[in-house]
Structures are given as C-alpha cells and as structure tokens.
Design an enzyme around this catalytic site. Structure first.
Site, short mmCIF file in Angstrom:
data_model
loop_
_atom_site.label_atom_id
_atom_site.label_comp_id
_atom_site.label_asym_id
_atom_site.label_seq_id
_atom_site.Cartn_x
_atom_site.Cartn_y
_atom_site.Cartn_z
N ASP A 199 0.98 -1.54 -0.30
CA ASP A 199 0.00 -0.04 -0.08
C ASP A 199 0.45 1.45 -0.28
O ASP A 199 1.98 1.11 0.42
CB ASP A 199 -0.64 -0.24 1.27
CG ASP A 199 -1.79 0.72 1.17
OD1 ASP A 199 -2.03 1.25 -0.32
OD2 ASP A 199 -2.40 1.15 1.95
N HIS A 232 2.10 3.05 -8.62
CA HIS A 232 2.51 2.31 -9.09
C HIS A 232 3.28 1.40 -9.82
O HIS A 232 3.85 0.58 -9.58
CB HIS A 232 0.69 1.84 -9.73
CG HIS A 232 -0.60 2.24 -9.51
ND1 HIS A 232 -0.65 1.50 -7.73
CD2 HIS A 232 -1.67 2.39 -9.65
CE1 HIS A 232 -1.36 2.59 -7.43
NE2 HIS A 232 -2.29 2.46 -8.52
N LEU A 256 10.18 -20.65 -4.61
CA LEU A 256 9.52 -20.07 -3.58
C LEU A 256 8.44 -19.89 -4.53
O LEU A 256 8.66 -19.41 -5.49
CB LEU A 256 10.26 -18.65 -4.12
CG LEU A 256 9.68 -16.96 -3.18
CD1 LEU A 256 10.77 -16.04 -2.47
CD2 LEU A 256 8.03 -17.09 -3.64
C1 IPE Z 1 -5.63 -3.10 0.09
O1 IPE Z 1 -5.33 -1.13 -0.49
C2 IPE Z 1 -5.81 -3.40 -1.67
C3 IPE Z 1 -3.91 -3.85 -1.84
C4 IPE Z 1 -3.15 -2.73 -1.34
C5 IPE Z 1 -4.09 -4.04 -3.00
P1 IPE Z 1 -5.83 -0.71 -0.24
O2 IPE Z 1 -5.78 1.17 -0.95
O3 IPE Z 1 -6.61 -0.65 -1.54
O4 IPE Z 1 -6.95 -0.31 1.34
P2 IPE Z 1 -7.22 1.02 2.10
O5 IPE Z 1 -9.00 0.94 0.47
O6 IPE Z 1 -6.79 2.17 2.51
O7 IPE Z 1 -8.20 0.40 2.98
C1 IPE Z 2 -1.67 -0.01 -3.41
O1 IPE Z 2 -1.18 1.83 -3.74
C2 IPE Z 2 -1.93 -0.37 -4.92
C3 IPE Z 2 -2.85 -0.87 -4.98
C4 IPE Z 2 -4.10 -0.61 -3.99
C5 IPE Z 2 -3.47 -1.18 -6.57
P1 IPE Z 2 -2.29 2.63 -3.12
O2 IPE Z 2 -2.64 2.95 -5.00
O3 IPE Z 2 -3.96 2.21 -2.20
O4 IPE Z 2 -2.12 4.10 -2.95
P2 IPE Z 2 -2.17 4.62 -1.07
O5 IPE Z 2 -2.69 3.91 -0.50
O6 IPE Z 2 -3.68 5.97 -2.43
O7 IPE Z 2 -1.26 6.03 -1.20
MG MG Z 3 -3.64 2.37 -0.37
#
Ligand code: IPE
Ligand code: IPE
Ligand code: MG
Length: 244
Positions: free
Chosen positions: A21, A38, A132
């Site tokens: 995240d 990303h 792995l």
């Molecule tokens: C959780 O992250 C999902 C992934 C890392 C793929 P999110 O960014 O979607 O989660 P919330 O919305 O902060 O809970």
């Molecule tokens: C995690 O990073 C990747 C996915 C959930 C696909 P985010 O896109 O949620 O990044 P933040 O949390 O908004 O910074």
């Molecule tokens: Mg996120």
C-alpha cells in the site's frame, strides 16, 4: 550490525503475506499521477522476492488488487491492469530463472481477458519451479472468498448427501483459494494504514502483524529483513500460556 545478520535462520517464517500500500501517496509526494506510483511499485516487488529468496521463504502472498479497487476511477483501473499484463509478461523469464512459481487467487473471472490469459500463461510456464511460491491476490477479497467457500461446501454436502455437522475448519480450509498453502506466519502492511482491507481474513487468524510507515515503492530488501527480524522477537502462543 547488518540487519540480515540479525536473522535467525532456524526461525524463518514459512509464509509472508504483504499488503502493498501507498503507491498513490508516494506519487503525490512527487507531484505525479497515481499511476507513476504503481509503476514504481514493481521494483519493491522485485526487492521483496529477492529478500525472500535469500531467506529461503517458501511462500509469499502479495495483495495486488482488491475487489473494492474496481471502484477506483476507470483510468487508474485500466492502467493498473495494463501494468499488470506487461509486468507478468516481462518478468516470467526472471521468475523461472529464480525458481519462482506463480499462483493467483481472487475472482479472476472479473479480470480483463488479456490479463487473465497472460496470468494463466505465466502460471503454466512457472509450474515446475520449486524454490519460492509467489501467490498474487488479484480482484481478491476475503469476504468474497469465504462466501464462495460456503456456497461450494453447501453444494457438495447437500448434493453428496453428507452431514453438514462434519464441516470443521480443516474441511473449510480446503474450500478456500489458499487450500494448498500454509497460513501466513507474518503479515506486512506498508504505508502506515492499520487495517486489513479485506485480505486473508480466515488465514491470518494467528499471523503476526507488522505495520510500517514506508510507502510501497520505497519498500526494499532491508525493510523486509527488518520485518522478519521483528517477527522473530514475537512470542507466538496460539492461545496457550507462554510457559512451555
Ligand atoms: C489494499 O489497499 C489493497 C491492496 C493493497 C491491493 P487499499 O489502498 O485499497 O486499502 P484501503 O482502501 O486504504 O483500505
Ligand atoms: C496500493 O497503493 C496499490 C493498490 C491498491 C492497487 P494505493 O494505490 O492504494 O496507494 P495509496 O494508498 O492511495 O497511497
Ligand atoms: Mg491504498
């Protein structure tokens, strides 16, 4: 002392799950589009697999896209899917060179066809690798998985005339998409959020949880070793007393 040297090789977690995240915030800090975050997250995946390989960890699960992530703006979702297809295509050879076997869990039917085909191809091409296991959670949600398991159990038991009373947690596990894998010993979430966001709710019943403020694109080999070193300090009691 180097963080890796602090790791006890007799106490290596067998399965580490990661909630990757913070990509969006990482990009925003740099005045860029979320997609830039990303794209830069791919390097952190490589670093993590490198570190896991060095520690001979047999299972890594990575949360790449949740069911709820479909609700993001279409442009972000489309670009993420595109990135996924390209990454899988570009990295398959590297996975094979490193002995990494790819698995995918989640509601894969909801993925764009191109993405699903690429994924299936990579799963097939890596199926004989045995160093792995990399389990990628895509269009995944734990509630979806649990509801799905319940539906399939009911179908099998009712149609097979088997008594529902026989369903226990061992049988239940067989109906989850992770049935072939041990439960995670350690769950890592980056970006400072202290929640599970619908990830592996059944499987992490007794996992050690580790939260770090590091944003996913900055997560590297040393951060992974730090998480493992912290895990090794924990006393896992599984409901017993700590006296034996
Ligand atoms: C959780 O992250 C999902 C992934 C890392 C793929 P999110 O960014 O979607 O989660 P919330 O919305 O902060 O809970
Ligand atoms: C995690 O990073 C990747 C996915 C959930 C696909 P985010 O896109 O949620 O990044 P933040 O949390 O908004 O910074
Ligand atoms: Mg996120």
């Amino acid at each position: 002392m180097d963080i890796k040297e602090q790791i006890d090789h007799n106490l290596i977690p067998q399965h580490v799950a990661l909630i990757m995240d913070g990509n969006g915030r990482w990009a925003k800090q740099r005045g860029k589009d979320r997609i830039y975050g990303h794209e830069n997250g791919v390097k952190a995946v490589r670093e993590t697999l490198e570190a896991a390989g060095e520690l001979k960890i047999p299972y890594i699960t990575m949360y790449a896209f949740s069911t709820e992530n479909w609700n993001r703006p279409k442009k972000e979702v489309d670009t993420l899917m595109e990135l996924l297809v390209n990454t899988i295509r570009n990295e398959t050879k590297e996975l094979c060179d490193k002995g990494i076997r790819l698995h995918a869990i989640g509601n894969l039917k909801s993925l764009p066809e191109k993405c699903l085909l690429e994924l299936k191809e990579a799963v097939k091409l890596t199926e004989n690798n045995n160093k792995l296991n990399l389990i990628i959670a895509l269009s995944y949600s734990a509630r979806w998985e649990i509801v799905n398991a319940v539906k399939n159990i009911l179908n099998d038991f009712i149609n097979g005339n088997k008594p529902i009373e026989n369903v226990d947690d061992k049988i239940f596990k067989k109906y989850l998409s992770t049935s072939d894998f041990p439960d995670p010993d350690l769950l890592i979430r980056t970006s400072g959020e202290l929640r599970l966001s619908n990830f592996l709710l059944w499987q992490i019943a007794y996992s050690e949880l580790y939260f770090t403020p590091v944003l996913w694109p900055d997560f590297n080999r040393e951060h992974f070793f730090e998480a493992v070193a912290e895990y090794q300090k924990r006393e896992r009691r599984f409901g017993k007393t700590g006296d034996f």
